[in-house]
Design an enzyme around this catalytic site. Structure first.
Site, PDB file in Angstrom:
ATOM      1  N   ASN A  72      -2.109  -7.470   8.635  1.00 32.00           N
ATOM      2  CA  ASN A  72      -1.649  -8.302   7.529  1.00 32.00           C
ATOM      3  C   ASN A  72      -1.268  -9.672   8.060  1.00 32.00           C
ATOM      4  OD1 ASN A  72      -0.729  -8.989   4.932  1.00 32.00           O
ATOM      5  ND2 ASN A  72       1.348  -8.266   5.352  1.00 32.00           N
ATOM      6  N   SER A  78       2.622 -15.236  11.002  1.00 32.06           N
ATOM      7  CA  SER A  78       2.493 -14.023  11.822  1.00 32.06           C
ATOM      8  C   SER A  78       1.293 -13.200  11.382  1.00 32.06           C
ATOM      9  CB  SER A  78       3.744 -13.136  11.679  1.00 32.06           C
ATOM     10  OG  SER A  78       4.927 -13.858  11.946  1.00 32.06           O
ATOM     11  N   LEU A 109       0.846  -1.192   0.000  1.00 36.15           N
ATOM     12  CA  LEU A 109       0.000   0.000   0.000  1.00 36.15           C
ATOM     13  C   LEU A 109       0.877   1.236   0.000  1.00 36.15           C
ATOM     14  CD1 LEU A 109      -2.601  -0.991   2.745  1.00 36.15           C
ATOM     15  CD2 LEU A 109      -2.872  -1.141   0.262  1.00 36.15           C
ATOM     16  N   ASP A 117       6.415  -5.592   5.927  1.00 35.58           N
ATOM     17  CA  ASP A 117       6.224  -6.579   7.017  1.00 35.58           C
ATOM     18  C   ASP A 117       7.024  -6.223   8.277  1.00 35.58           C
ATOM     19  OD1 ASP A 117       4.508  -8.102   5.391  1.00 35.58           O
ATOM     20  OD2 ASP A 117       6.207  -9.071   4.426  1.00 35.58           O
ATOM     21  N   ASP A 151       2.540  -1.135   8.720  1.00 39.92           N
ATOM     22  CA  ASP A 151       3.138   0.204   8.753  1.00 39.92           C
ATOM     23  C   ASP A 151       3.755   0.470   7.377  1.00 39.92           C
ATOM     24  OD1 ASP A 151       5.541  -1.120   8.682  1.00 39.92           O
ATOM     25  OD2 ASP A 151       6.184  -0.534  10.697  1.00 39.92           O
ATOM     26  N   HIS A 208       1.128 -13.054   7.399  1.00 37.61           N
ATOM     27  CA  HIS A 208       2.385 -13.320   6.693  1.00 37.61           C
ATOM     28  C   HIS A 208       2.834 -14.756   6.968  1.00 37.61           C
ATOM     29  CE1 HIS A 208       6.080 -12.368   4.630  1.00 37.61           C
ATOM     30  NE2 HIS A 208       6.741 -12.953   5.606  1.00 37.61           N
TER      31      HIS A 208
HETATM   32  C1  GRF Z   1      -1.051 -16.326   2.627  1.00 35.22           C
HETATM   33  O1  GRF Z   1      -0.050 -17.218   3.014  1.00 35.22           O
HETATM   34  C2  GRF Z   1      -0.632 -14.923   2.882  1.00 35.22           C
HETATM   35  O2  GRF Z   1      -0.007 -14.714   4.080  1.00 35.22           O
HETATM   36  C3  GRF Z   1       0.316 -14.737   1.746  1.00 35.22           C
HETATM   37  O3  GRF Z   1      -0.399 -15.253   0.652  1.00 35.22           O
HETATM   38  C4  GRF Z   1      -1.218 -16.299   1.114  1.00 35.22           C
HETATM   39  C5  GRF Z   1      -2.622 -16.013   0.702  1.00 35.22           C
HETATM   40  O4  GRF Z   1      -3.324 -17.176   0.535  1.00 35.22           O
HETATM   41  N1  GRF Z   1       0.789 -13.408   1.628  1.00 35.22           N
HETATM   42  P1  GRF Z   1      -4.880 -17.167   0.242  1.00 35.22           P
HETATM   43  O5  GRF Z   1      -5.126 -16.247  -0.926  1.00 35.22           O
HETATM   44  O6  GRF Z   1      -5.581 -16.703   1.500  1.00 35.22           O
HETATM   45  O7  GRF Z   1      -5.224 -18.586  -0.090  1.00 35.22           O
END
Ligand code: GRF
Length: 200
Positions: free
Chosen positions: A106, A135, A92, A144, A140, A108
């Site tokens: 978010n 996580s 963003l 990440d 921010d 991760h």
């Molecule tokens: C998740 O692992 C998210 O953290 C990462 O991309 C994946 C998204 O998976 N950045 P989905 O679209 O919810 O299946």
């Protein structure tokens, strides 16, 4: 009741889990809109649940700022209490973070601050670590780098591929996300305080 906007780019399996959780009348949050930066497969989950959705195509904009301005405009239509980035594969712009912080979180697929960025699973495998993690953080302006709200360790097993490891991480991400959103809704997590103080 906490109103939530969820932003996705992909299959939306974490979104799906949140939609399932929010279908329980006892769950203290409701998803009011789902947004995406492309025609993401995961938008089908919103449709199935009768939740409105919007797409702000990344490719239709000249700059991150222009894309972010339209995204911000769409979010303002719904005025959610919380914005969840659930696999949104775009950074963003700072103006959007500033407009919504600290009410943006978010998920991760790594144990932050280890392996930030778009390839957290691949990078953990490449580093040869024996465990990685999942996580949930406050967003921010960094990649990440925001305050960690919840995280959990997950083992890396012999023979793991990026796909296999990611499939082991995602269920943990979902559980953490559902729990964090619940704790934000009940006031157990104070996002304004999380922004400035170390996470528990
Ligand atoms: C998740 O692992 C998210 O953290 C990462 O991309 C994946 C998204 O998976 N950045 P989905 O679209 O919810 O299946």
């Amino acid at each position: 009741m906490l109103s939530v906007a969820v932003l996705i780019s992909g299959t939306g399996s974490n979104l799906r889990a949140l939609l399932d959780a929010a279908a329980d009348p006892d769950y203290p949050a409701r998803i009011v809109v789902v947004g995406a930066d492309r025609e993401a497969d995961g938008l089908a989950h919103a449709e199935e649940f009768g939740i409105p959705s919007f797409t702000v195509p990344w490719r239709a904009h000249d700059s991150r700022e222009a894309w972010g301005a339209e995204l911000d405009e769409q979010l303002r239509v719904w005025e959610p209490d919380l914005v969840v980035l659930s696999g949104l594969m775009r950074l963003l712009p700072p103006s959007v973070v500033a407009a919504w912080a600290p009410r943006i979180i978010n998920t991760h697929p790594a144990f932050l601050p280890e392996f930030p960025g778009a390839h957290g699973v691949r990078d953990a495998l490449a580093a040869g670590v024996s465990q990685t993690g999942a996580s949930v953080i406050v967003v921010d302006d960094g990649v990440d780098t925001g305050p960690i709200l919840a995280q959990e360790r997950i083992p890396v097993l012999p023979g793991d591929t990026e796909h296999v490891l990611h499939d082991r991480i995602k269920p943990v991400e979902r559980r953490l996300l559902i729990d964090v959103v619940r704790r934000i809704a009940t006031g157990e997590i104070d996002l304004a305080a999380a922004r400035t103080t170390a996470p528990s």
